[in-house]
Design an enzyme around this catalytic site. Structure first.
Site, PDB file in Angstrom:
ATOM      1  N   ARG A 243      -3.437   6.813   1.260  1.00  0.00           N
ATOM      2  CA  ARG A 243      -3.894   8.038   1.945  1.00  0.00           C
ATOM      3  C   ARG A 243      -2.900   8.674   2.905  1.00  0.00           C
ATOM      4  O   ARG A 243      -3.096   9.800   3.320  1.00  0.00           O
ATOM      5  CB  ARG A 243      -5.199   7.737   2.690  1.00  0.00           C
ATOM      6  CG  ARG A 243      -6.381   7.639   1.744  1.00  0.00           C
ATOM      7  CD  ARG A 243      -7.519   6.915   2.391  1.00  0.00           C
ATOM      8  NE  ARG A 243      -7.103   5.557   2.710  1.00  0.00           N
ATOM      9  CZ  ARG A 243      -7.871   4.663   3.322  1.00  0.00           C
ATOM     10  NH1 ARG A 243      -9.081   4.990   3.702  1.00  0.00           N
ATOM     11  NH2 ARG A 243      -7.424   3.446   3.565  1.00  0.00           N
TER      12      ARG A 243
ATOM     13  N   TYR B 100     -15.262 -11.221   1.215  1.00  0.00           N
ATOM     14  CA  TYR B 100     -15.997  -9.982   0.921  1.00  0.00           C
ATOM     15  C   TYR B 100     -17.292 -10.269   0.165  1.00  0.00           C
ATOM     16  O   TYR B 100     -18.335  -9.668   0.424  1.00  0.00           O
ATOM     17  CB  TYR B 100     -15.121  -9.027   0.098  1.00  0.00           C
ATOM     18  CG  TYR B 100     -14.005  -8.402   0.915  1.00  0.00           C
ATOM     19  CD1 TYR B 100     -14.273  -7.387   1.819  1.00  0.00           C
ATOM     20  CD2 TYR B 100     -12.694  -8.845   0.788  1.00  0.00           C
ATOM     21  CE1 TYR B 100     -13.259  -6.815   2.580  1.00  0.00           C
ATOM     22  CE2 TYR B 100     -11.670  -8.284   1.542  1.00  0.00           C
ATOM     23  CZ  TYR B 100     -11.957  -7.265   2.437  1.00  0.00           C
ATOM     24  OH  TYR B 100     -10.957  -6.712   3.190  1.00  0.00           O
TER      25      TYR B 100
ATOM     26  N   ARG C 164       0.826  -1.213   0.000  1.00  0.00           N
ATOM     27  CA  ARG C 164       0.000   0.000   0.000  1.00  0.00           C
ATOM     28  C   ARG C 164       0.865   1.270   0.000  1.00  0.00           C
ATOM     29  O   ARG C 164       0.526   2.247   0.669  1.00  0.00           O
ATOM     30  CB  ARG C 164      -0.950   0.017   1.203  1.00  0.00           C
ATOM     31  CG  ARG C 164      -1.885  -1.181   1.298  1.00  0.00           C
ATOM     32  CD  ARG C 164      -3.101  -0.974   0.406  1.00  0.00           C
ATOM     33  NE  ARG C 164      -4.199  -1.817   0.804  1.00  0.00           N
ATOM     34  CZ  ARG C 164      -5.365  -1.370   1.258  1.00  0.00           C
ATOM     35  NH1 ARG C 164      -5.608  -0.094   1.383  1.00  0.00           N
ATOM     36  NH2 ARG C 164      -6.307  -2.212   1.568  1.00  0.00           N
TER      37      ARG C 164
ATOM     38  N   ARG D  82      -6.761  11.947  -5.397  1.00  0.00           N
ATOM     39  CA  ARG D  82      -7.962  11.140  -5.181  1.00  0.00           C
ATOM     40  C   ARG D  82      -9.223  12.013  -5.071  1.00  0.00           C
ATOM     41  O   ARG D  82     -10.312  11.576  -5.437  1.00  0.00           O
ATOM     42  CB  ARG D  82      -7.728  10.311  -3.920  1.00  0.00           C
ATOM     43  CG  ARG D  82      -8.891   9.570  -3.325  1.00  0.00           C
ATOM     44  CD  ARG D  82      -9.292   8.363  -4.125  1.00  0.00           C
ATOM     45  NE  ARG D  82     -10.405   7.724  -3.466  1.00  0.00           N
ATOM     46  CZ  ARG D  82     -11.668   8.094  -3.611  1.00  0.00           C
ATOM     47  NH1 ARG D  82     -11.979   9.083  -4.415  1.00  0.00           N
ATOM     48  NH2 ARG D  82     -12.629   7.454  -2.970  1.00  0.00           N
TER      49      ARG D  82
ATOM     50  N   ASP E  12      -7.254  -2.435  -7.052  1.00  0.00           N
ATOM     51  CA  ASP E  12      -7.735  -3.028  -5.802  1.00  0.00           C
ATOM     52  C   ASP E  12      -8.009  -4.512  -6.033  1.00  0.00           C
ATOM     53  O   ASP E  12      -8.220  -4.941  -7.170  1.00  0.00           O
ATOM     54  CB  ASP E  12      -9.009  -2.330  -5.313  1.00  0.00           C
ATOM     55  CG  ASP E  12      -9.226  -2.604  -3.831  1.00  0.00           C
ATOM     56  OD1 ASP E  12      -8.586  -1.919  -3.014  1.00  0.00           O
ATOM     57  OD2 ASP E  12      -9.980  -3.528  -3.495  1.00  0.00           O
TER      58      ASP E  12
HETATM   59  O1  CP3 Z   1       0.253   1.019  -3.407  1.00  0.00           O
HETATM   60  C1  CP3 Z   1      -0.601   0.133  -3.271  1.00  0.00           C
HETATM   61  O2  CP3 Z   1      -0.345  -0.974  -2.756  1.00  0.00           O
HETATM   62  C2  CP3 Z   1      -1.970   0.499  -3.737  1.00  0.00           C
HETATM   63  C3  CP3 Z   1      -2.781  -0.522  -4.416  1.00  0.00           C
HETATM   64  C4  CP3 Z   1      -3.726  -1.293  -3.496  1.00  0.00           C
HETATM   65  C5  CP3 Z   1      -4.957  -0.808  -2.932  1.00  0.00           C
HETATM   66  N1  CP3 Z   1      -5.580  -1.854  -2.341  1.00  0.00           N
HETATM   67  C6  CP3 Z   1      -5.478   0.566  -3.043  1.00  0.00           C
HETATM   68  C7  CP3 Z   1      -6.566   1.007  -2.132  1.00  0.00           C
HETATM   69  C8  CP3 Z   1      -3.604  -2.624  -3.141  1.00  0.00           C
HETATM   70  C9  CP3 Z   1      -2.451  -3.585  -3.411  1.00  0.00           C
HETATM   71  C10 CP3 Z   1      -4.786  -2.962  -2.409  1.00  0.00           C
HETATM   72  C11 CP3 Z   1      -5.050  -4.316  -1.921  1.00  0.00           C
HETATM   73  C12 CP3 Z   1      -6.234  -4.576  -1.083  1.00  0.00           C
HETATM   74  N2  CP3 Z   1      -7.483  -4.037  -1.172  1.00  0.00           N
HETATM   75  C13 CP3 Z   1      -6.264  -5.559  -0.067  1.00  0.00           C
HETATM   76  C14 CP3 Z   1      -5.122  -6.484   0.296  1.00  0.00           C
HETATM   77  C15 CP3 Z   1      -4.109  -5.819   1.141  1.00  0.00           C
HETATM   78  C16 CP3 Z   1      -4.531  -5.656   2.587  1.00  0.00           C
HETATM   79  O3  CP3 Z   1      -4.458  -4.495   3.037  1.00  0.00           O
HETATM   80  O4  CP3 Z   1      -4.865  -6.643   3.233  1.00  0.00           O
HETATM   81  C17 CP3 Z   1      -7.549  -5.549   0.493  1.00  0.00           C
HETATM   82  C18 CP3 Z   1      -8.051  -6.428   1.635  1.00  0.00           C
HETATM   83  C19 CP3 Z   1      -8.321  -4.591  -0.231  1.00  0.00           C
HETATM   84  C20 CP3 Z   1      -9.767  -4.270  -0.058  1.00  0.00           C
HETATM   85  C21 CP3 Z   1      -9.968  -2.848   0.280  1.00  0.00           C
HETATM   86  N3  CP3 Z   1      -9.752  -1.807  -0.579  1.00  0.00           N
HETATM   87  C22 CP3 Z   1     -10.453  -2.336   1.508  1.00  0.00           C
HETATM   88  C23 CP3 Z   1     -10.810  -3.167   2.728  1.00  0.00           C
HETATM   89  C24 CP3 Z   1     -10.522  -0.937   1.356  1.00  0.00           C
HETATM   90  C25 CP3 Z   1     -11.095   0.062   2.316  1.00  0.00           C
HETATM   91  C26 CP3 Z   1     -10.352   0.139   3.563  1.00  0.00           C
HETATM   92  C27 CP3 Z   1      -9.001   0.757   3.381  1.00  0.00           C
HETATM   93  O5  CP3 Z   1      -7.981   0.122   3.714  1.00  0.00           O
HETATM   94  O6  CP3 Z   1      -8.966   1.869   2.893  1.00  0.00           O
HETATM   95  C28 CP3 Z   1     -10.029  -0.626   0.062  1.00  0.00           C
HETATM   96  C29 CP3 Z   1      -9.885   0.718  -0.563  1.00  0.00           C
HETATM   97  C30 CP3 Z   1      -8.527   1.117  -1.041  1.00  0.00           C
HETATM   98  N4  CP3 Z   1      -7.738   0.345  -1.841  1.00  0.00           N
HETATM   99  C31 CP3 Z   1      -7.860   2.353  -0.805  1.00  0.00           C
HETATM  100  C32 CP3 Z   1      -6.634   2.287  -1.476  1.00  0.00           C
HETATM  101  C33 CP3 Z   1      -5.576   3.357  -1.565  1.00  0.00           C
HETATM  102  C34 CP3 Z   1      -8.406   3.531  -0.002  1.00  0.00           C
HETATM  103  C35 CP3 Z   1      -9.630   4.086  -0.613  1.00  0.00           C
HETATM  104  C36 CP3 Z   1      -9.517   5.510  -1.123  1.00  0.00           C
HETATM  105  O7  CP3 Z   1      -8.442   6.029  -1.464  1.00  0.00           O
HETATM  106  O8  CP3 Z   1     -10.589   6.120  -1.222  1.00  0.00           O
END
Ligand code: CP3
Length: 357
Positions: free
Chosen positions: A30, A156, A26, A39, A76
């Protein structure tokens, strides 16, 4: 493909490296003010993911700040269930939510793997990210493509919202209707294989599977409901893409490291609760380990960061078959300065002068 910096790829060989390669799960997100700024132009997170320009811009942001050794596609893991039309939305301040979760036999029997063409925006983003990393035919660093594990996606898809219950709906289905859960897993597995293959064909140099919820299962449940799919993915990808390293990260599944090592994966993610040298003993010398700094360290102070790196590497060789990383994703409260301190500590502490032959 030629790379300006190929340290990350060399962590999948037997070489002893001059320092530990590093990227951060990640790394685009944010905690970076420039990410929040980019964003804010999109009403929804999935809209942002559908824009290749956005994906490229934010993929590059952490590389502009820190000397990282890999880039990761911005996307994602929930793109696949989104393409299955389960009504995915991301509410402000809450996690993902599915309007039509898979709760009964009828919806599960109707579930189909999506046509890959509905995910073309992801493959377009991979190609665009790859192009942005290339200068004069030479790529700055390798690009990581990724997918969720079939089990984590099922969590999910079946739960619909939130992780606070540790996915009780999935665990209930596992006891009462394992046949239905298996069907969801089979569909997800077939889709993840094609999805990852297509990301590699679009320019991803390394592939990673996030099994973020594998740890809600006991070791025997994990073998049945998560590892089996991971093995199927790993062996299919080994046949289709023998030269593309595959890393699998099952968070919270430390009891199962020896069985994870039996799958044909090249790398295993290690969560922050585990001990790197103990995991090395369990998995043997052939597998690359990736991890496992505690993400909370990025919200402390520079001296704690340095001490943490030293503590994690006590009795462990970070210069061979190892990729430095966090033991789970960076949190939004991480301090960009301390992330910088972590990057510096990893470089300084692991830097070695290689013995001249
Ligand atoms: O640099 C990177 O690694 C970014 C790419 C990336 C994102 N999500 C962007 C994201 C990657 C590799 C993920 C993987 C992801 N997504 C996982 C596996 C990794 C982990 O943390 O266990 C999971 C479980 C998700 C599902 C997911 N996506 C959730 C639960 C959420 C909301 C909660 C949260 O952590 O924010 C997201 C949204 C998300 N995915 C955001 C980002 C940057 C934040 C949302 C936003 O910017 O509005």
């Amino acid at each position: 493909m030629q790379f300006k910096n190929d340290l990350f790829l060399r962590a999948f060989t037997d070489e002893t490296l001059p320092r530990a390669p590093l990227w951060l799960m990640r790394q685009a997100g944010r905690y970076l003010p420039e990410y929040r700024q980019s964003r804010s132009k999109f009403p929804s997170f999935m809209d942002a993911c559908r824009s290749s320009d956005f994906c490229v811009e934010v993929m590059l942001q952490p590389l502009a700040r820190y000397p990282l050794d890999a880039a990761i596609l911005f996307s994602d893991i929930l793109t696949i269930p989104d393409a299955m039309n389960l009504g995915l939305t991301f509410g402000v301040g809450e996690g993902p939510r599915f309007a039509s979760p898979l709760r009964d036999e009828t919806t599960i029997r109707a579930l189909r793997a999506p046509d890959l063409s509905s995910l073309h925006y992801v493959f377009d983003a991979v190609s665009a990210c790859k192009r942005a990393l290339i200068d004069d035919g030479v790529a700055r660093v390798p690009l990581i493509g990724f997918a969720g594990s079939p089990f984590t996606l099922a969590c999910y898809m079946i739960e619909g919202a939130g992780s606070s219950s540790e996915f009780a709906a999935v665990r209930k289905m596992m006891f009462q209707r394992p046949d239905l859960l298996k069907r969801v897993l089979e569909i997800n597995t077939a889709c993840v294989i094609d999805y990852l293959e297509q990301q590699a064909r679009s320019g991803a140099d390394v592939l990673m599977i996030f099994d973020s919820w594998g740890g809600v299962l006991s070791p025997s449940q994990y073998e049945k409901f998560s590892l089996t799919s991971l093995q199927q993915i790993a062996s299919a990808l080994k046949q289709r893409l023998p030269n593309t390293p595959l890393i699998c990260f099952s968070k919270g599944a430390a009891q199962s490291f020896s069985s994870q090592a039996q799958a044909s994966v090249d790398g295993l993610g290690v969560d922050w609760q585990s001990d790197l040298s103990q995991v090395r003993t369990q998995v043997g010398e052939r597998i690359t380990l990736q991890g496992n700094f505690d993400p909370a360290i990025c919200a402390t102070d520079a001296e704690s960061v340095r001490q943490h790196v030293l503590e994690r590497w006590r009795g462990f060789n970070p210069n061979r078959r190892y990729v430095a990383n966090l033991g789970h994703g960076i949190t939004p409260d991480a301090s960009p300065e301390l992330v910088g301190a972590l990057v510096e500590a990893v470089r300084k502490i692991s830097e070695k002068t290689l013995d001249k032959p």
